[in-house]
Design an enzyme around this catalytic site. Sequence first.
Site, PDB file in Angstrom:
ATOM      1  N   LYS A  13      12.007 -47.812  94.875  1.00 19.21           N
ATOM      2  CA  LYS A  13      12.075 -48.718  93.724  1.00 19.21           C
ATOM      3  C   LYS A  13      13.433 -49.424  93.657  1.00 19.21           C
ATOM      4  O   LYS A  13      13.498 -50.634  93.475  1.00 19.21           O
ATOM      5  CB  LYS A  13      11.861 -47.950  92.403  1.00 19.21           C
ATOM      6  CG  LYS A  13      10.529 -47.221  92.296  1.00 19.21           C
ATOM      7  CD  LYS A  13      10.332 -46.599  90.918  1.00 19.21           C
ATOM      8  CE  LYS A  13      11.299 -45.502  90.563  1.00 19.21           C
ATOM      9  NZ  LYS A  13      11.137 -44.262  91.364  1.00 19.21           N
ATOM     10  N   ARG A  88       8.677 -44.131  82.006  1.00 11.21           N
ATOM     11  CA  ARG A  88       8.258 -42.929  82.726  1.00 11.21           C
ATOM     12  C   ARG A  88       7.296 -42.076  81.902  1.00 11.21           C
ATOM     13  O   ARG A  88       6.844 -41.041  82.397  1.00 11.21           O
ATOM     14  CB  ARG A  88       9.476 -42.075  83.057  1.00 11.21           C
ATOM     15  CG  ARG A  88      10.050 -42.277  84.471  1.00 11.21           C
ATOM     16  CD  ARG A  88      11.305 -41.456  84.548  1.00 11.21           C
ATOM     17  NE  ARG A  88      11.733 -41.002  85.819  1.00 11.21           N
ATOM     18  CZ  ARG A  88      12.687 -41.588  86.559  1.00 11.21           C
ATOM     19  NH1 ARG A  88      13.218 -42.719  86.175  1.00 11.21           N
ATOM     20  NH2 ARG A  88      13.080 -41.042  87.673  1.00 11.21           N
ATOM     21  N   ARG A 127      18.781 -38.995 102.319  1.00 14.91           N
ATOM     22  CA  ARG A 127      19.749 -39.769 101.523  1.00 14.91           C
ATOM     23  C   ARG A 127      20.962 -38.893 101.192  1.00 14.91           C
ATOM     24  O   ARG A 127      22.098 -39.332 101.297  1.00 14.91           O
ATOM     25  CB  ARG A 127      19.052 -40.242 100.238  1.00 14.91           C
ATOM     26  CG  ARG A 127      19.929 -40.971  99.249  1.00 14.91           C
ATOM     27  CD  ARG A 127      19.087 -41.752  98.251  1.00 14.91           C
ATOM     28  NE  ARG A 127      18.638 -40.945  97.118  1.00 14.91           N
ATOM     29  CZ  ARG A 127      17.756 -41.347  96.203  1.00 14.91           C
ATOM     30  NH1 ARG A 127      17.218 -42.553  96.287  1.00 14.91           N
ATOM     31  NH2 ARG A 127      17.413 -40.572  95.209  1.00 14.91           N
ATOM     32  N   ARG A 139      24.097 -37.152  94.951  1.00 17.00           N
ATOM     33  CA  ARG A 139      23.496 -36.967  93.626  1.00 17.00           C
ATOM     34  C   ARG A 139      23.175 -35.495  93.402  1.00 17.00           C
ATOM     35  O   ARG A 139      22.584 -34.853  94.259  1.00 17.00           O
ATOM     36  CB  ARG A 139      22.204 -37.788  93.523  1.00 17.00           C
ATOM     37  CG  ARG A 139      22.456 -39.239  93.183  1.00 17.00           C
ATOM     38  CD  ARG A 139      21.180 -40.046  93.157  1.00 17.00           C
ATOM     39  NE  ARG A 139      20.148 -39.504  92.257  1.00 17.00           N
ATOM     40  CZ  ARG A 139      19.119 -40.221  91.827  1.00 17.00           C
ATOM     41  NH1 ARG A 139      18.981 -41.482  92.197  1.00 17.00           N
ATOM     42  NH2 ARG A 139      18.216 -39.683  91.045  1.00 17.00           N
ATOM     43  N   ARG A 150      11.415 -33.055  89.799  1.00 17.00           N
ATOM     44  CA  ARG A 150      11.290 -34.512  89.593  1.00 17.00           C
ATOM     45  C   ARG A 150       9.901 -34.996  89.997  1.00 17.00           C
ATOM     46  O   ARG A 150       9.311 -35.847  89.328  1.00 17.00           O
ATOM     47  CB  ARG A 150      12.361 -35.255  90.404  1.00 17.00           C
ATOM     48  CG  ARG A 150      13.740 -35.129  89.782  1.00 17.00           C
ATOM     49  CD  ARG A 150      14.846 -35.385  90.790  1.00 17.00           C
ATOM     50  NE  ARG A 150      14.937 -36.773  91.203  1.00 17.00           N
ATOM     51  CZ  ARG A 150      15.599 -37.178  92.302  1.00 17.00           C
ATOM     52  NH1 ARG A 150      16.187 -36.304  93.094  1.00 17.00           N
ATOM     53  NH2 ARG A 150      15.661 -38.450  92.588  1.00 17.00           N
TER      54      ARG A 150
END
Length: 192
Positions: A13, A88, A127, A139, A150
């Site tokens: 996204k 969300r 990532r 992160r 998540r």
Amino acid sequence: MNIILLGPPGAGKGTQAQRLVEERNMVQLSTGDMLRAARTSGTEMGNMVAGVMDRGELVTDEIVIGLIREQLEADNGADGYIFDGFPRTLAQADALGNLLLEMGENLDCVIELQVNDEVLVERIVGRAKDAAAAGEPVRADDNEESLKIRLMAYYKQTSPLIGYYYANDDLKSVDGLASMDEVAASISDALA
Ligand code: AMP
């Protein structure tokens, strides 16, 4: 034109939103980025949401709706908004509909990026590894445990939005597993 990019964490996204910003003078509104900025600057709200975010759970509707409202009220001369990571939940989707209505704006399209879980886990763990190798901050929610939570939050709380927008005739689904350029081309076709 106002659009939503919908999809689980790691679906691409943010990457696709960036491309739309560059190509179309649109403004990206990412609640994840806003929340991370609040944490970095150490605001009361930032401190409050830190634990929830690191665990991979959703922060309250009230907080994220407030953030989006602030951005929409600030006239930034955008040729439209890309909502990235918002809404969300169904409550957030309703709130966004009302906010746009108040502004005399429409939601033009919801793009669902379709991917599968295995690829998501690879992408996100990748990532984190790339960032670590480059000496960049990783992160706190890019680890396998938070990622599981998540993903579950996505399936439980966010995926019902696919039906919600499908019923409103706003939904376009795109294969998020194609190359970045191919995904961008499919999004352009969906917006044409
Ligand atoms: P993201 O960068 O979009 O993956 O968001 C990172 C984290 O911020 C999420 O795992 C949630 O904890 C929180 N967050 C971001 N956007 C929302 C939202 N619209 N509603 C609730 N929590 C959110």
